[in-house]
Design an enzyme around this catalytic site. Sequence first.
Site, PDB file in Angstrom:
ATOM      1  N   SER A  41      -4.585 -16.393  -9.296  1.00 21.80           N
ATOM      2  CA  SER A  41      -3.666 -15.384  -8.779  1.00 21.80           C
ATOM      3  C   SER A  41      -4.214 -14.781  -7.492  1.00 21.80           C
ATOM      4  CB  SER A  41      -3.485 -14.270  -9.808  1.00 21.80           C
ATOM      5  OG  SER A  41      -4.682 -13.521  -9.898  1.00 21.80           O
ATOM      6  N   LYS A  42      -3.337 -14.046  -6.837  1.00 22.71           N
ATOM      7  CA  LYS A  42      -3.713 -13.359  -5.604  1.00 22.71           C
ATOM      8  C   LYS A  42      -4.856 -12.384  -5.900  1.00 22.71           C
ATOM      9  CE  LYS A  42      -2.675 -11.565  -1.422  1.00 22.71           C
ATOM     10  NZ  LYS A  42      -3.827 -10.676  -1.409  1.00 22.71           N
ATOM     11  N   ARG A  43      -4.791 -11.789  -7.085  1.00 21.50           N
ATOM     12  CA  ARG A  43      -5.822 -10.830  -7.480  1.00 21.50           C
ATOM     13  C   ARG A  43      -7.202 -11.493  -7.590  1.00 21.50           C
ATOM     14  NH1 ARG A  43      -7.267  -6.183 -10.310  1.00 21.50           N
ATOM     15  NH2 ARG A  43      -8.429  -6.898 -12.118  1.00 21.50           N
TER      16      ARG A  43
END
Length: 502
Positions: A261-263
């Site tokens: 994910s972007k996180r």
Amino acid sequence: MSVRVRFAPSPTGPLHIGGVRTALYNYLFARKNGGKMLLRIEDTDQNRYVPGAEDYILEALKWVGIEIDEGQGVGGPHAPYRQSERKEMYRQYAEQLINSGKAYYAFDTAEEIEAMRKRLEEAGADAAQYNAITRLQMTNSLTLSAEEVASRIANGDPYVVRIKIDPKQDIRFKDIIREWVVVHASTLDDKVLLKSDGMPTYHLANIVDDHLMGITHVIRGEEWLPSAPLHVLLYQYFGWTAPQFAHLPLLLKPEGNGKLSKRDADLGGFPIFPLQWTDPSTGTVARGFREDGYLKDAVVNFLAFLGWNPGTEQEMFTMDELIQAFSLERIHKAGARFDITKAKWFNQQYIKQLSDEELAKSLQLGDTTKSLDLLKIVHLMKDRVTFPQEILSEASFLFEMPTEYEEAVVASKWNADAIKAIAAYVEDLNVYEGEFLADTAKAIWAAAAERVGVKMGKVMQALRLAATGAGHGPDLMLAMEILGKEEVIARLEKALAILPKP
Ligand code: GLU
């Protein structure tokens, strides 16, 4: 049959690095098989359209070296196909399905559909969806009379076209990567094919285009696997031969559990987009592989290995070598761990392969290098960095006289012998008038140490400390050549003056 593949991104924001991998695998497969690679912008969802996203996609593909063979969109023969420019055409295909009883008009409002969902959920239904059972209680051309339908349409009432799934069958197809996939049609819902704004949905446009564009292989991310049975069914309903499918493995978090994910990228301090992207509505800037200093060859090599391997020990591949080695059969089913340390390793390897000139050209120079020889600085540093921009930051000791000296090294290496040898070196440098190169710097140093009876190896680190302030670093003799004789003398004299005398 000649191979035709397509990369079909939606311009809903910056292309994810996983999208670049999808494009790359399509490209490698097309080139390997002497086929064609198409680019099709799937922009039928106007609510999710983001300005600049298409340009971003084009630039990203260009950066990594993926060449598009075909498109006929506005902007010339190599501009991508754009579904929004083909809008009118899709309707006739939706109507074709209606006429053959495989699709129907539905007039339900969003509230009515919501109410149906609620009702079903309260009744404990497995899946609250518009399907073979529920469609009989809704407002559509299956429940209304033909006259009613005609008059509603003539009236301009909003409607959608839904596929009429025949629930009493297994849908089966063979995915090149995942083998046989079998889904019972009763688990599918009657997906919308044509929206009330007249635009096709992804499913309809995707199938119609893949058919009309003669696509032989659909190579795309695993997130589309759940849609594939519907697509297979649509091909059947149209009476068309379906292309072959290859659903690529998911990209997993660096630790390997769960989807990347972007996180994860933010936490891990690495990019997840090929190029830097500035969000047009918020102005937020997301980092890109390119701007972070990854070389395109490293990115291509890294992405190629995210889900595929050549079956040999070879790790470094040029694009041409990848084309030669690539096959869909060697793509694995299991998710691919996004190990950014591997990307960095590739980057280091490709930096080492660049010539000093090429690398120097890629650097953003301020006035940092003063009058020093940039090519020599690049040569000195290139084996020691992961990113080109580190060359100048890691070489900062060349640009400023040391103001601090590494304490542990002062304590352990700055002794009477070191002072004696360095003082002798300064004397000898002062009288030396020839060209000052790494080799001469070393020869004079060796001779000076010998003259005062000190073993050169024992005082080497002290010399480095005096010249650079640090106990470790790149080739000292070459660093001194870059600094030049006068600067070296000044630095050594400063160290002799201010460091403690044991
Ligand atoms: N438009 C879809 C996407 O954004 C394409 C999926 C497919 O390749 O069929 O990924």
